[in-house]
Design an enzyme around this catalytic site. Structure first.
Site, PDB file in Angstrom:
ATOM      1  N   ASN A 162       1.001  -1.222   0.081  1.00 25.27           N
ATOM      2  CA  ASN A 162       0.089   0.034  -0.018  1.00 25.27           C
ATOM      3  C   ASN A 162       0.897   1.269   0.148  1.00 25.27           C
ATOM      4  O   ASN A 162       1.472   1.670   0.938  1.00 25.27           O
ATOM      5  CB  ASN A 162      -0.999  -0.095   1.214  1.00 25.27           C
ATOM      6  CG  ASN A 162      -1.761   1.083   1.319  1.00 25.27           C
ATOM      7  OD1 ASN A 162      -1.812   2.150   0.266  1.00 25.27           O
ATOM      8  ND2 ASN A 162      -2.553   1.187   2.268  1.00 25.27           N
ATOM      9  N   ARG A 174      -2.691  -2.137  -3.383  1.00 28.31           N
ATOM     10  CA  ARG A 174      -3.954  -1.201  -3.049  1.00 28.31           C
ATOM     11  C   ARG A 174      -3.737   0.039  -3.888  1.00 28.31           C
ATOM     12  O   ARG A 174      -2.573   0.808  -3.988  1.00 28.31           O
ATOM     13  CB  ARG A 174      -3.802  -0.731  -1.637  1.00 28.31           C
ATOM     14  CG  ARG A 174      -5.124   0.240  -1.406  1.00 28.31           C
ATOM     15  CD  ARG A 174      -5.108   1.005  -0.088  1.00 28.31           C
ATOM     16  NE  ARG A 174      -5.774   1.887  -0.160  1.00 28.31           N
ATOM     17  CZ  ARG A 174      -6.122   3.001   0.509  1.00 28.31           C
ATOM     18  NH1 ARG A 174      -4.945   3.420   1.200  1.00 28.31           N
ATOM     19  NH2 ARG A 174      -7.254   3.692   0.612  1.00 28.31           N
ATOM     20  N   HIS A 200     -12.521   3.638   0.288  1.00 28.41           N
ATOM     21  CA  HIS A 200     -12.585   2.421   1.359  1.00 28.41           C
ATOM     22  C   HIS A 200     -13.421   1.227   0.902  1.00 28.41           C
ATOM     23  O   HIS A 200     -13.691   0.473   1.817  1.00 28.41           O
ATOM     24  CB  HIS A 200     -13.462   3.146   2.765  1.00 28.41           C
ATOM     25  CG  HIS A 200     -12.606   4.304   3.293  1.00 28.41           C
ATOM     26  ND1 HIS A 200     -13.280   5.281   4.091  1.00 28.41           N
ATOM     27  CD2 HIS A 200     -11.380   4.424   3.592  1.00 28.41           C
ATOM     28  CE1 HIS A 200     -12.042   6.032   4.827  1.00 28.41           C
ATOM     29  NE2 HIS A 200     -11.232   5.436   4.471  1.00 28.41           N
ATOM     30  N   GLY A 203     -12.095   6.057  10.766  1.00 28.27           N
ATOM     31  CA  GLY A 203     -10.363   6.248  10.893  1.00 28.27           C
ATOM     32  C   GLY A 203     -10.068   7.732  10.670  1.00 28.27           C
ATOM     33  O   GLY A 203     -10.758   8.529  11.239  1.00 28.27           O
ATOM     34  N   ARG A 213     -10.132  16.310   7.489  1.00 30.37           N
ATOM     35  CA  ARG A 213     -11.099  17.033   6.362  1.00 30.37           C
ATOM     36  C   ARG A 213     -12.170  17.230   6.726  1.00 30.37           C
ATOM     37  O   ARG A 213     -12.720  16.730   7.619  1.00 30.37           O
ATOM     38  CB  ARG A 213     -11.301  15.683   5.242  1.00 30.37           C
ATOM     39  CG  ARG A 213     -10.062  15.186   4.677  1.00 30.37           C
ATOM     40  CD  ARG A 213     -10.096  14.153   3.677  1.00 30.37           C
ATOM     41  NE  ARG A 213      -9.026  13.256   3.445  1.00 30.37           N
ATOM     42  CZ  ARG A 213      -9.019  11.766   3.564  1.00 30.37           C
ATOM     43  NH1 ARG A 213     -10.006  11.376   3.314  1.00 30.37           N
ATOM     44  NH2 ARG A 213      -7.794  11.245   3.458  1.00 30.37           N
ATOM     45  N   GLU A 265      -7.910  -5.004   5.419  1.00 29.36           N
ATOM     46  CA  GLU A 265      -7.890  -4.555   3.867  1.00 29.36           C
ATOM     47  C   GLU A 265      -6.728  -5.517   3.304  1.00 29.36           C
ATOM     48  O   GLU A 265      -6.951  -5.858   2.276  1.00 29.36           O
ATOM     49  CB  GLU A 265      -7.795  -3.074   3.851  1.00 29.36           C
ATOM     50  CG  GLU A 265      -8.951  -2.254   4.058  1.00 29.36           C
ATOM     51  CD  GLU A 265      -8.991  -0.803   4.453  1.00 29.36           C
ATOM     52  OE1 GLU A 265      -8.383  -0.521   5.505  1.00 29.36           O
ATOM     53  OE2 GLU A 265      -8.918   0.030   3.482  1.00 29.36           O
TER      54      GLU A 265
END
Ligand code: ADP
Length: 423
Positions: free
Chosen positions: A20, A105, A194, A224, A255, A403
Site C-alpha cells: 500500500n 492497493r 474505502h 478512521g 478533512r 484490508e
C-alpha cells in the site's frame, strides 16, 4: 532479483506480498491467503524527508515470537530504497520463495475497474491517466508498482482498487447535480473509497448472520483518520458518503467532509484565500482538528473532553459532538436507499475502539431502532468484536477491518482463476 533457496519451513507456503504505497509512506504485509496468517508486516514513513524511517515486524501471527526491527538506513530515502530494504529482509528471512504474487492497493480505478485486475502495461497506463482524479494517490501507487516490478520481475502483480466495490452504485447515487457534460466528458461523478474495507466488514457481518452476502442489507461506518459510510443492498454498495475525492461526506480527522460549496467562493473572493490554501484548509486543517484546534486524533480528544479541568475540554467535546451528529445524519439518510436493514457496522480505528463515539452516534438513531447495550459497548474495544446492541434493537456490530487480507485473498483468487499463478 535472484531467489534464494530456503531451508525454512515457511518458504513452502504460498503467500502474497501486499503493498500500500502512499505519497510519503509504504505499508506492506506478507500474508498467507489460505490461513490468513501474517508472516511479516511493516511501515516505511516520512519518505524523502530527513525523518524517513522503516519498521518491520515479522513472525507477526506466531505466538510469542514477534520481532520488531527499525532500519538503520540514513534518511532521507525514497520508496525504492524502502522496498529494497523490504526485499533484503525477505531474503534474509528465507521468505522470498513463498511469494507468489504482489497485491497492490490502488486508490482510484475510475469506471474502468470493478474487479481485481492483473497489472500489465495497459493497466498501468490507465492507472496513470486516472491520476487526474486522484493526484495525491495514484502516482504513489504507480511508484509502488514500478518498484515491485523491478524487485520481483517474474511475479504477477495485481491491482485492488479502493473504488471497485462502489462501481455497483446506480446513476442516481453517483451523479452530481451538475451539467451532465462534466460527467460525460470529464468523468466528474461520485466514485467512493474505502471499498475494500466496506466489502470485508459486510462479508463478516453476513457470516455473523449466517446469510449469503447477496441477501444482506447493511450500513457500514468506516471511521478512521478518513471516514465514510456505505449502504449495502443485497450485498452490493448502492451509495457511499465519499465522492469524486475522499473529501466528500462525513467530517474526518482533518478533512471537512460536506460543506456548502459557496464557502469556497467566499474564502477566495472575500477572505483572499488562494486555491492551494483552500485545498490545505479543507483537507488538512478542518474536521476534528479544525473544530477542536487541538488534535485530529479521536483518542486525544476524548481524553481532553473527559478532563473537565483541561482548558480545551469544551472545544474537544464540541468537535466530537459535531463529528458524531454528522455520522448519525449520514447513516439515517442512507437508510432511504433500503427497504430492509439487517444492521449497522462500525469499523476503522475509531469505529473499532471508541465506545463513546459509537454511543453518541447510536443515541441519535432510535428512529431506525438502533439501541446499544452500554455494557457490551464498553467491553468491545482493542480487537474484540461482536453485536453491541440490546436484544430488541437491530444489530450493531463492531468488526475489525482487514484490508490487507482482502488484497491478499482477492489477488490469490484472481491468480487461481487465471491460472497465472501457482497457488
Ligand atoms: P487510518 O484511516 O489512518 O487507517 P485508523 O483506522 O488507524 O486510521 O484510525 C485512526 C483513528 O482511530 C484515530 O483518530 C485514533 O485516535 C482512533 N483510535 C484508535 N484507538 C482509539 C481508542 N482506543 N479510542 C478512541 N479512538 C481511537
Amino acid at each position: 532479483m535472484s531467489k534464494q533457496k530456503s531451508a525454512s519451513a515457511q518458504t513452502s507456503v504460498t503467500a502474497i506480498l501486499v503493498i500500500n504505497c502512499g505519497s510519503s509512506s509504504v505499508k506492506f504485509s506478507l500474508i498467507q491467503p489460505r490461513s490468513g496468517t501474517t508472516l511479516l508486516s511493516g511501515l516505511a514513513e516520512c519518505l524523502t524527508t530527513p525523518q524517513a524511517s522503516i519498521k518491520v515486524r515479522y513472525n507477526v501471527d506466531i505466538d510469542n515470537q514477534e520481532q520488531v526491527e527499525t532500519s538503520t538506513l540514513v534518511a532521507p530515502f525514497d520508496h525504492q530504497v524502502a522496498l529494497n530494504t523490504l526485499v533484503n529482509k525477505l531474503v534474509q528471512l528465507n521468505l522470498v520463495d513463498s511469494i507468489v504474487a504482489i497485491g497492490h492497493r490502488v486508490v482510484h480505478g475510475g469506471e474502468h475497474y470493478a474487479q481485481p485486475t492483473l497489472i500489465n502495461t495497459t493497466v498501468k497506463k490507465t492507472i496513470e491517466k486516472l491520476a487526474k482524479l486522484a493526484p495525491l494517490h495514484n502516482p504513489a501507487n504507480i511508484i509502488g508498482i514500478n518498484a515491485c516490478q523491478q524487485a520481483f520481475a517474474t511475479l504477477p502483480q495485481v491491482a485492488i482498487f479502493d473504488t471497485a466495490f462502489h462501481q455497483s452504485m446506480p446513476e442516481k447515487a453517483y451523479l452530481y447535480g451538475l451539467p451532465i457534460k462534466l460527467y460525460q466528458e470529464h468523468s466528474i461523478r461520485r466514485y467512493g473509497f474505502h471499498g475494500t474495507s466496506h466489502y470485508f466488514v459486510a462479508n463478516q457481518a453476513a457470516k455473523l448472520m449466517s446469510k449469503p452476502l447477496e441477501q444482506c442489507n447493511l450500513i457500514s461506518a468506516h471511521l478512521g483518520n478518513g471516514c465514510s459510510v456505505t449502504v449495502i443492498k443485497n450485498g452490493q454498495s448502492v451509495d457511499t458518503s465519499m465522492g469524486m475525492t475522499p473529501l466528500e461526506g462525513i467530517m474526518m480527522g482533518t478533512r471537512s467532509g460536506d460543506i456548502d460549496a459557496g464557502i469556497i467562493f467566499h474564502l477566495v473572493e472575500q477572505l483572499g484565500f488562494s486555491i492551494e490554501q483552500v485545498d490545505t484548509l479543507l483537507n488538512k486543517k478542518s474536521g476534528l482538528f479544525g473544530l477542536s484546534e487541538l488534535s485530529n486524533d479521536c483518542r486525544t480528544l476524548e481524553t481532553v473532553m473527559l478532563d473537565k479541568s483541561h482548558p480545551q475540554s469544551a472545544q474537544a467535546t464540541l468537535a466530537l459532538t459535531v463529528f458524531c451528529y454528522r455520522i448519525a445524519k449520514s447513516i439515517a439518510s442512507f437508510s432511504a436507499s433500503l427497504s430492509e436493514l439487517d444492521g449497522l457496522i462500525f469499523t476503522g480505528g475509531i469505529g473499532e475502539n471508541s465506545s463513546w463515539v459509537r454511543q453518541e452516534v447510536v443515541n441519535q438513531l432510535g428512529l431506525l431502532n438502533f439501541h446499544l447495550c452500554e455494557e457490551k459497548n464498553q467491553a468491545t474495544r482493542f480487537g474484540s468484536s461482536g453485536d453491541i446492541a440490546i436484544n430488541t434493537s437491530r444489530p450493531c456490530w463492531v468488526i475489525g477491518t482487514n484490508e490487507e487480507w482482502v488484497i491478499a485473498e482477492q489477488s490469490a483468487q484472481l491468480l487461481t482463476s487465471n491460472s497465472a499463478g501457482k497457488l
